[in-house]
Scaffold this motif. Structure first.
Motif, PDB file in Angstrom:
ATOM      1  N   ARG A 142       0.592  -1.080   0.252  1.00 41.29           N
ATOM      2  CA  ARG A 142      -0.177  -0.427   0.191  1.00 41.29           C
ATOM      3  C   ARG A 142       1.000   1.541   0.184  1.00 41.29           C
ATOM      4  O   ARG A 142       1.845   1.293   0.448  1.00 41.29           O
ATOM      5  N   ALA A 143       0.905   2.183  -1.227  1.00 43.85           N
ATOM      6  CA  ALA A 143       1.263   3.060  -0.729  1.00 43.85           C
ATOM      7  C   ALA A 143       1.140   4.606   0.251  1.00 43.85           C
ATOM      8  O   ALA A 143       1.154   5.773   0.115  1.00 43.85           O
ATOM      9  N   PHE A 144      -0.732   4.625  -0.075  1.00 42.48           N
ATOM     10  CA  PHE A 144      -1.373   5.417   1.413  1.00 42.48           C
ATOM     11  C   PHE A 144      -1.973   4.842   2.472  1.00 42.48           C
ATOM     12  O   PHE A 144      -2.400   3.905   2.631  1.00 42.48           O
ATOM     13  N   GLU A 145      -2.156   6.018   3.205  1.00 40.46           N
ATOM     14  CA  GLU A 145      -2.976   5.582   3.945  1.00 40.46           C
ATOM     15  C   GLU A 145      -4.524   5.171   4.206  1.00 40.46           C
ATOM     16  O   GLU A 145      -4.571   5.897   3.543  1.00 40.46           O
ATOM     17  N   PRO A 146      -4.975   4.329   4.901  1.00 36.20           N
ATOM     18  CA  PRO A 146      -4.433   3.657   6.105  1.00 36.20           C
ATOM     19  C   PRO A 146      -3.579   2.559   5.742  1.00 36.20           C
ATOM     20  O   PRO A 146      -3.927   1.740   4.217  1.00 36.20           O
ATOM     21  N   SER A 147      -3.126   2.003   6.236  1.00 35.57           N
ATOM     22  CA  SER A 147      -1.504   0.674   6.741  1.00 35.57           C
ATOM     23  C   SER A 147      -0.785   1.030   5.370  1.00 35.57           C
ATOM     24  O   SER A 147      -0.662   0.120   4.829  1.00 35.57           O
ATOM     25  N   ARG A 148      -0.345   1.974   5.728  1.00 36.84           N
ATOM     26  CA  ARG A 148       0.402   2.479   4.898  1.00 36.84           C
ATOM     27  C   ARG A 148       2.102   1.765   4.109  1.00 36.84           C
ATOM     28  O   ARG A 148       2.172   1.016   5.996  1.00 36.84           O
ATOM     29  N   GLY A 149       2.551   0.605   3.471  1.00 35.95           N
ATOM     30  CA  GLY A 149       3.636   0.312   3.526  1.00 35.95           C
ATOM     31  C   GLY A 149       3.209  -1.601   3.934  1.00 35.95           C
ATOM     32  O   GLY A 149       3.632  -2.337   3.989  1.00 35.95           O
ATOM     33  N   MET A 150       1.639  -1.952   4.333  1.00 34.19           N
ATOM     34  CA  MET A 150       2.046  -3.103   4.237  1.00 34.19           C
ATOM     35  C   MET A 150       1.412  -3.583   3.183  1.00 34.19           C
ATOM     36  O   MET A 150       0.854  -3.289   1.929  1.00 34.19           O
ATOM     37  N   LEU A 151       0.942  -4.942   3.556  1.00 39.48           N
ATOM     38  CA  LEU A 151       0.615  -6.059   1.961  1.00 39.48           C
ATOM     39  C   LEU A 151      -0.846  -5.409   1.882  1.00 39.48           C
ATOM     40  O   LEU A 151      -1.552  -5.495   2.953  1.00 39.48           O
ATOM     41  N   ASP A 152      -1.768  -6.099   0.250  1.00 45.53           N
ATOM     42  CA  ASP A 152      -2.635  -5.851   0.490  1.00 45.53           C
ATOM     43  C   ASP A 152      -2.595  -6.533  -0.756  1.00 45.53           C
ATOM     44  O   ASP A 152      -2.323  -7.085  -1.798  1.00 45.53           O
ATOM     45  N   LEU A 153      -4.201  -6.391  -1.181  1.00 44.08           N
ATOM     46  CA  LEU A 153      -4.370  -7.802  -2.428  1.00 44.08           C
ATOM     47  C   LEU A 153      -5.196  -6.058  -3.758  1.00 44.08           C
ATOM     48  O   LEU A 153      -5.583  -5.416  -3.414  1.00 44.08           O
ATOM     49  N   PRO A 154      -5.035  -6.085  -5.063  1.00 46.31           N
ATOM     50  CA  PRO A 154      -4.830  -5.848  -5.710  1.00 46.31           C
ATOM     51  C   PRO A 154      -6.928  -5.749  -5.134  1.00 46.31           C
ATOM     52  O   PRO A 154      -7.487  -6.703  -5.846  1.00 46.31           O
ATOM     53  N   GLY A 155      -7.402  -4.046  -5.049  1.00 48.23           N
ATOM     54  CA  GLY A 155      -8.687  -4.339  -5.363  1.00 48.23           C
ATOM     55  C   GLY A 155      -9.295  -2.123  -5.001  1.00 48.23           C
ATOM     56  O   GLY A 155      -8.158  -1.754  -4.818  1.00 48.23           O
ATOM     57  N   GLY A 156     -10.461  -2.289  -4.957  1.00 49.39           N
ATOM     58  CA  GLY A 156     -11.308  -1.704  -4.389  1.00 49.39           C
ATOM     59  C   GLY A 156     -12.307  -1.422  -4.202  1.00 49.39           C
ATOM     60  O   GLY A 156     -13.289  -2.145  -4.112  1.00 49.39           O
ATOM     61  N   PHE A 157     -12.869  -0.327  -3.740  1.00 44.94           N
ATOM     62  CA  PHE A 157     -14.229   0.161  -4.010  1.00 44.94           C
ATOM     63  C   PHE A 157     -14.840  -0.030  -5.659  1.00 44.94           C
ATOM     64  O   PHE A 157     -14.596   0.747  -6.269  1.00 44.94           O
ATOM     65  N   THR A 158     -16.880   0.029  -4.761  1.00 42.26           N
ATOM     66  CA  THR A 158     -16.757  -0.263  -6.378  1.00 42.26           C
ATOM     67  C   THR A 158     -17.869   0.749  -6.590  1.00 42.26           C
ATOM     68  O   THR A 158     -17.802   2.573  -5.578  1.00 42.26           O
ATOM     69  N   GLU A 159     -18.099   1.873  -7.828  1.00 38.49           N
ATOM     70  CA  GLU A 159     -18.663   2.428  -8.053  1.00 38.49           C
ATOM     71  C   GLU A 159     -19.865   2.718  -8.548  1.00 38.49           C
ATOM     72  O   GLU A 159     -20.612   1.410  -8.832  1.00 38.49           O
ATOM     73  N   CYS A 160     -20.770   3.253  -8.391  1.00 32.33           N
ATOM     74  CA  CYS A 160     -22.239   4.036  -8.434  1.00 32.33           C
ATOM     75  C   CYS A 160     -22.172   2.793 -10.189  1.00 32.33           C
ATOM     76  O   CYS A 160     -21.411   3.544 -11.609  1.00 32.33           O
ATOM     77  N   GLY A 161     -23.314   2.346  -9.985  1.00 32.34           N
ATOM     78  CA  GLY A 161     -23.331   2.026 -11.771  1.00 32.34           C
ATOM     79  C   GLY A 161     -23.175   0.507 -12.733  1.00 32.34           C
ATOM     80  O   GLY A 161     -22.610   0.207 -13.965  1.00 32.34           O
ATOM     81  N   GLU A 162     -21.870  -0.166 -11.592  1.00 29.56           N
ATOM     82  CA  GLU A 162     -20.838  -0.892 -12.503  1.00 29.56           C
ATOM     83  C   GLU A 162     -21.233  -2.159 -11.759  1.00 29.56           C
ATOM     84  O   GLU A 162     -21.794  -2.299  -9.802  1.00 29.56           O
ATOM     85  N   THR A 163     -21.323  -3.189 -11.830  1.00 29.66           N
ATOM     86  CA  THR A 163     -20.866  -4.198 -11.108  1.00 29.66           C
ATOM     87  C   THR A 163     -19.581  -4.721 -10.750  1.00 29.66           C
ATOM     88  O   THR A 163     -18.797  -4.491 -11.281  1.00 29.66           O
ATOM     89  N   GLU A 183     -17.020  -6.046 -13.220  1.00 27.58           N
ATOM     90  CA  GLU A 183     -16.457  -4.450 -13.680  1.00 27.58           C
ATOM     91  C   GLU A 183     -15.450  -4.490 -12.183  1.00 27.58           C
ATOM     92  O   GLU A 183     -14.804  -3.536 -13.274  1.00 27.58           O
ATOM     93  N   ALA A 184     -15.944  -3.808 -11.889  1.00 31.17           N
ATOM     94  CA  ALA A 184     -15.018  -2.918 -10.334  1.00 31.17           C
ATOM     95  C   ALA A 184     -12.983  -4.033 -10.394  1.00 31.17           C
ATOM     96  O   ALA A 184     -12.657  -3.154 -10.533  1.00 31.17           O
ATOM     97  N   VAL A 185     -13.521  -5.110 -10.098  1.00 36.34           N
ATOM     98  CA  VAL A 185     -12.441  -6.035 -10.397  1.00 36.34           C
ATOM     99  C   VAL A 185     -12.125  -5.920 -11.152  1.00 36.34           C
ATOM    100  O   VAL A 185     -10.260  -5.234 -11.937  1.00 36.34           O
ATOM    101  N   ALA A 186     -12.196  -5.910 -12.934  1.00 34.31           N
ATOM    102  CA  ALA A 186     -11.386  -5.592 -13.770  1.00 34.31           C
ATOM    103  C   ALA A 186     -11.084  -3.750 -13.862  1.00 34.31           C
ATOM    104  O   ALA A 186      -9.895  -3.914 -14.053  1.00 34.31           O
ATOM    105  N   ARG A 187     -11.399  -2.893 -13.455  1.00 31.99           N
ATOM    106  CA  ARG A 187     -11.301  -1.772 -13.457  1.00 31.99           C
ATOM    107  C   ARG A 187     -10.089  -1.259 -12.453  1.00 31.99           C
ATOM    108  O   ARG A 187      -9.221  -0.631 -12.913  1.00 31.99           O
ATOM    109  N   GLU A 188      -9.959  -1.773 -10.764  1.00 30.08           N
ATOM    110  CA  GLU A 188      -9.700  -1.647 -10.110  1.00 30.08           C
ATOM    111  C   GLU A 188      -7.757  -2.715 -11.080  1.00 30.08           C
ATOM    112  O   GLU A 188      -7.013  -2.392 -10.231  1.00 30.08           O
ATOM    113  N   LEU A 189      -8.333  -3.580 -10.858  1.00 30.79           N
ATOM    114  CA  LEU A 189      -6.292  -4.204 -12.018  1.00 30.79           C
ATOM    115  C   LEU A 189      -6.290  -3.335 -12.956  1.00 30.79           C
ATOM    116  O   LEU A 189      -5.177  -3.699 -12.962  1.00 30.79           O
TER     117      LEU A 189
END
Length: 179
Positions: A59-80, A83-89
């Protein structure tokens, strides 16, 4: 403390008589408006290569900057969520999934701007093609790299939901087979 404690005024009429309604909502005693705190959907991807290694991000930013994570993030309005997985990747590692399968979900709390955002994290298994050299860190990812199964330590990951999901994946042999 009620999860909506930071909201003192009714968002509809501005009344200070905005009180706890139940464990996940507040109600205005003046206009009757009820505000519900529902979890925000987010996605995370277990990206596997042809050698059955897992792609992890730092992770580049807080929260938990510097710790490990999986690629991903929040869904956006109107997407499945797919689609969110593909966009985040694409945003985080510059890659589109070749194969994707929904696995499971875990609730989580994501602290952002001094507020606890309740999330429902949906986990997907994704397979990458042969072109693993095109993976580069972008967006809010400091770095990304491949880890073999035996080097993965769930406690190194930033969030409780991610740690639970990683533990579960480590115990599921069918996702670690090459081919």
């Amino acid at each position: 403390m009620h999860p909506l404690h930071v909201f003192a005024y009714c968002p509809r009429c501005g009344s200070r008589r905005f009180v706890e309604n139940d464990s996940s909502s507040k109600r205005c005693e003046d206009c009757g408006f009820v505000y519900y705190l529902n979890p925000k959907a987010s996605v995370a991807a277990f990206v596997m290569d042809g050698q059955s290694r897992l792609l992890v991000c730092r992770r580049a930013f807080e929260p938990s900057r510097g710790m490990l994570d999986l690629p991903g993030g929040f869904t956006e309005c109107g997407e499945t969520v797919e689609e969110a997985v593909a966009r985040e990747l694409s945003e985080e590692i510059g890659w589109a999934p070749q194969e994707m399968k929904y696995l499971y979900s875990y609730p989580n709390i994501y602290r952002y701007s001094g507020f606890d955002v309740h999330t429902m994290d949906l986990f997907f298994w994704c397979r990458v093609g042969d072109d693993v050299e095109t993976l580069k860190a972008h967006d809010d990812v400091e770095s990304c790299f491949w880890l073999p199964r035996e080097e993965i330590c769930p406690d190194d990951f930033a969030f409780a939901s991610i740690r639970q999901a990683v533990k579960r994946l480590l115990g599921a042999d069918e996702y670690w087979t090459v081919g």
